[in-house]
Design a protein around this motif. Structure first.
Motif, short mmCIF file in Angstrom:
data_model
loop_
_atom_site.label_atom_id
_atom_site.label_comp_id
_atom_site.label_asym_id
_atom_site.label_seq_id
_atom_site.Cartn_x
_atom_site.Cartn_y
_atom_site.Cartn_z
N ILE A 7 0.80 -1.01 -0.47
CA ILE A 7 0.05 -0.09 0.39
C ILE A 7 0.85 1.55 0.17
CG2 ILE A 7 -1.75 1.70 1.12
CD1 ILE A 7 -3.02 -1.52 2.23
N MET A 8 1.71 1.36 0.74
CA MET A 8 2.84 2.33 1.52
C MET A 8 3.36 2.54 -0.42
SD MET A 8 1.46 3.67 3.60
CE MET A 8 2.25 4.74 3.45
N GLU A 9 4.04 1.74 -1.04
CA GLU A 9 4.57 1.65 -1.51
C GLU A 9 3.86 2.70 -3.55
OE1 GLU A 9 7.45 -1.60 -4.33
OE2 GLU A 9 5.58 -2.24 -4.30
N THR A 10 2.57 1.89 -2.97
CA THR A 10 2.04 2.48 -4.04
C THR A 10 1.45 4.15 -3.98
OG1 THR A 10 0.84 0.29 -4.40
CG2 THR A 10 -0.35 2.47 -5.63
N VAL A 11 1.06 4.09 -2.98
CA VAL A 11 1.03 5.92 -2.13
C VAL A 11 2.22 6.67 -2.31
CG1 VAL A 11 1.06 7.16 -0.25
CG2 VAL A 11 -0.45 4.67 -0.33
N SER A 12 3.34 6.17 -2.75
CA SER A 12 4.22 7.15 -2.93
C SER A 12 4.46 6.93 -4.01
CB SER A 12 5.89 6.32 -2.21
OG SER A 12 6.30 6.14 -1.00
N GLU A 48 -2.66 -0.61 -15.15
CA GLU A 48 -1.08 -0.75 -15.73
C GLU A 48 0.00 -0.26 -15.38
OE1 GLU A 48 -2.42 1.19 -19.20
OE2 GLU A 48 -3.76 0.30 -17.47
N GLU A 49 -0.13 0.82 -15.01
CA GLU A 49 0.92 1.46 -14.96
C GLU A 49 1.07 2.12 -13.50
OE1 GLU A 49 1.21 5.34 -16.79
OE2 GLU A 49 1.17 3.92 -18.75
N THR A 50 0.45 1.35 -12.44
CA THR A 50 -0.44 1.78 -11.11
C THR A 50 0.77 0.46 -10.06
OG1 THR A 50 -1.29 3.63 -11.68
CG2 THR A 50 -1.01 2.21 -9.53
N PRO A 51 1.52 1.14 -9.41
CA PRO A 51 2.50 -0.01 -8.36
C PRO A 51 0.92 -1.02 -8.06
CG PRO A 51 4.03 1.37 -8.01
CD PRO A 51 2.15 1.85 -9.12
N ASN A 52 1.39 -2.31 -7.72
CA ASN A 52 0.72 -3.29 -7.05
C ASN A 52 -0.75 -3.57 -7.11
OD1 ASN A 52 2.83 -4.15 -5.51
ND2 ASN A 52 2.65 -2.22 -4.39
N PHE A 53 -1.48 -2.15 -8.60
CA PHE A 53 -2.19 -2.68 -9.15
C PHE A 53 -2.94 -4.19 -10.16
CE2 PHE A 53 -3.33 0.67 -6.79
CZ PHE A 53 -5.27 1.86 -7.41
N VAL A 54 -3.98 -4.35 -10.39
CA VAL A 54 -3.85 -4.83 -11.11
C VAL A 54 -4.86 -4.61 -12.78
CG1 VAL A 54 -3.67 -7.36 -9.79
CG2 VAL A 54 -6.44 -6.20 -10.30
N ARG A 55 -5.30 -5.63 -13.85
CA ARG A 55 -5.86 -4.38 -14.59
C ARG A 55 -7.20 -4.62 -14.52
NH1 ARG A 55 -2.21 -4.50 -19.44
NH2 ARG A 55 0.11 -4.07 -19.00
N SER A 56 -8.12 -4.15 -15.05
CA SER A 56 -9.36 -3.86 -15.11
C SER A 56 -9.52 -4.80 -16.62
CB SER A 56 -9.81 -2.90 -14.81
OG SER A 56 -11.70 -3.29 -14.96
N GLU A 89 -8.39 -12.21 -6.00
CA GLU A 89 -8.03 -12.17 -4.93
C GLU A 89 -9.27 -11.56 -4.27
OE1 GLU A 89 -4.25 -13.46 -3.24
OE2 GLU A 89 -3.91 -15.09 -4.25
N ALA A 90 -9.93 -11.58 -3.28
CA ALA A 90 -10.42 -10.94 -3.21
C ALA A 90 -8.95 -8.64 -2.18
CB ALA A 90 -10.68 -10.87 -0.82
N ARG A 91 -8.40 -9.71 -2.06
CA ARG A 91 -7.10 -8.61 -1.08
C ARG A 91 -7.41 -7.36 -2.49
NH1 ARG A 91 -2.55 -9.26 -2.97
NH2 ARG A 91 -1.28 -10.94 -3.69
N GLU A 92 -6.66 -8.14 -3.69
CA GLU A 92 -6.17 -7.37 -4.71
C GLU A 92 -7.40 -6.59 -5.42
OE1 GLU A 92 -3.26 -10.32 -7.63
OE2 GLU A 92 -5.65 -10.96 -7.17
N ILE A 93 -8.63 -6.84 -5.44
CA ILE A 93 -9.84 -5.96 -5.99
C ILE A 93 -9.87 -4.85 -4.51
CG2 ILE A 93 -12.37 -5.86 -5.64
CD1 ILE A 93 -12.46 -9.75 -6.00
N VAL A 94 -9.96 -4.81 -3.65
CA VAL A 94 -9.92 -3.93 -2.66
C VAL A 94 -9.00 -3.41 -2.64
CG1 VAL A 94 -11.69 -5.54 -1.22
CG2 VAL A 94 -8.98 -4.90 -0.33
N PHE A 95 -8.00 -3.70 -2.59
CA PHE A 95 -5.98 -2.93 -2.97
C PHE A 95 -6.51 -1.36 -3.10
CE2 PHE A 95 -2.66 -1.44 -3.95
CZ PHE A 95 -1.02 -2.05 -2.89
N PRO A 96 -7.11 -1.15 -3.84
CA PRO A 96 -7.44 0.66 -4.09
C PRO A 96 -7.87 1.31 -3.16
CG PRO A 96 -8.05 -0.53 -6.19
CD PRO A 96 -7.90 -1.81 -5.43
N ILE A 97 -9.08 0.66 -3.01
CA ILE A 97 -9.53 1.93 -1.38
C ILE A 97 -8.49 2.04 -0.03
CG2 ILE A 97 -11.81 0.97 0.18
CD1 ILE A 97 -12.78 0.97 -2.85
#
Length: 272
Positions: A7-12, A48-56, A89-97
């Motif tokens: 999460i913090m890697e993506t926030v950075s 696709e350019e955001t760390p740790n996000f999966v693709r829609s 996975e559920a954790r991937e679905i909610v990661f952006p939240i």
């Protein structure tokens, strides 16, 4: 790397280009991406350019994170979400939240397209979500808990803020239409339901059915966010008068009802 570290890697990565604190996070569902066009854009992050996000992978989802201003509030909006039926996975679905919360958002507005179960509803109605039922068979909180993200056993007595519900009802009235209110049940999908399943879902107290939203709301409540849920009824699941539903018809009905959803969300933002 722990979930918190991801999460913090993506926030950075986001703060390197957009160092603002959002007031509100927004999730735009199937056929409901036009609100993004109203945002005064300050930064855009393709998934696709955001760390740790999966693709829609859903055709009607643009797949990007939009940061900017909307009605005087700083927002971070998902133009397209992730679903369990996509194989995530559920954790991937909610990661952006969780990223929205870590950026500073204290409120989440989540929208979706749904099938109506309540015979008093009609295709094209907007339903404010007052509660939900989770029939997806997954929960994003399963596994080791990190207290930096949220508590082990979050209370779910008010998953959808009564305060925000009241603001949403007023926004609908001020815009000249009536918003339905009810219980949303989330199933795994991707197939639509059988007649017997529609009867079952109505019998257990659901007013509308969809394939999203609940995991994100669970994660938001876990993280201490206030939540407003808005559903656009795109088809009716009345077992004794059931008609085939196609994606084209669902998207067309979502587009027709989208101005109502936008009016509610903008009305609420002005009052937050």
């Amino acid at each position: 790397m722990t979930e918190y570290d991801r999460i913090m890697e993506t926030v950075s990565a986001i703060r390197a280009r957009w160092n603002e604190k959002p007031d509100v996070g927004i999730v735009l569902g199937t056929g409901l991406g036009a609100l993004a066009d109203l945002i005064q854009v300050e930064a855009v992050f393709p998934y696709e350019e955001t760390p740790n996000f999966v693709r829609s992978t859903v055709e009607s989802h643009a797949g990007r994170l939009i940061c900017g201003l909307l009605d005087g509030k700083r927002v971070v909006a998902m133009q397209g979400r992730f679903h369990y039926y996509e194989g995530y996975e559920a954790r991937e679905i909610v990661f952006p939240i969780r990223v929205m919360r870590a950026l500073g958002a204290e409120t989440l507005v989540v929208s979706n397209a749904c099938g109506g179960l309540n015979p008093q509803f009609r295709a094209g109605d907007v339903m404010l979500i007052e509660d939900h039922i989770n029939l997806q068979g997954v929960n994003p909180l399963i596994g080791a808990n990190d207290d930096r993200i949220g508590p082990r056993f979050p209370d779910m007595s008010e998953p959808y803020s009564k305060e925000l519900l009241a603001k949403a009802r007023r926004a609908a009235i001020d815009s000249g239409f009536h918003a339905q209110q009810g219980v949303y049940v989330s199933v795994a999908g991707p197939n639509l339901e059988t007649r017997a399943e529609y009867r079952f879902l109505r019998a257990i107290g659901a007013d509308a059915v969809g394939m999203s939203t609940v995991p994100e709301v669970i994660a938001a409540v876990h993280a201490g966010m206030k939540v407003l849920g808005v559903s656009v009824v795109t088809d009716m699941g009345l077992p004794d008068a059931l008609e085939p539903a196609t994606l084209e018809k669902i998207l067309a009905n979502a587009a027709a009802a989208e101005p109502k959803m936008i009016a509610i969300i903008r009305g609420v933002l002005r009052e937050i």
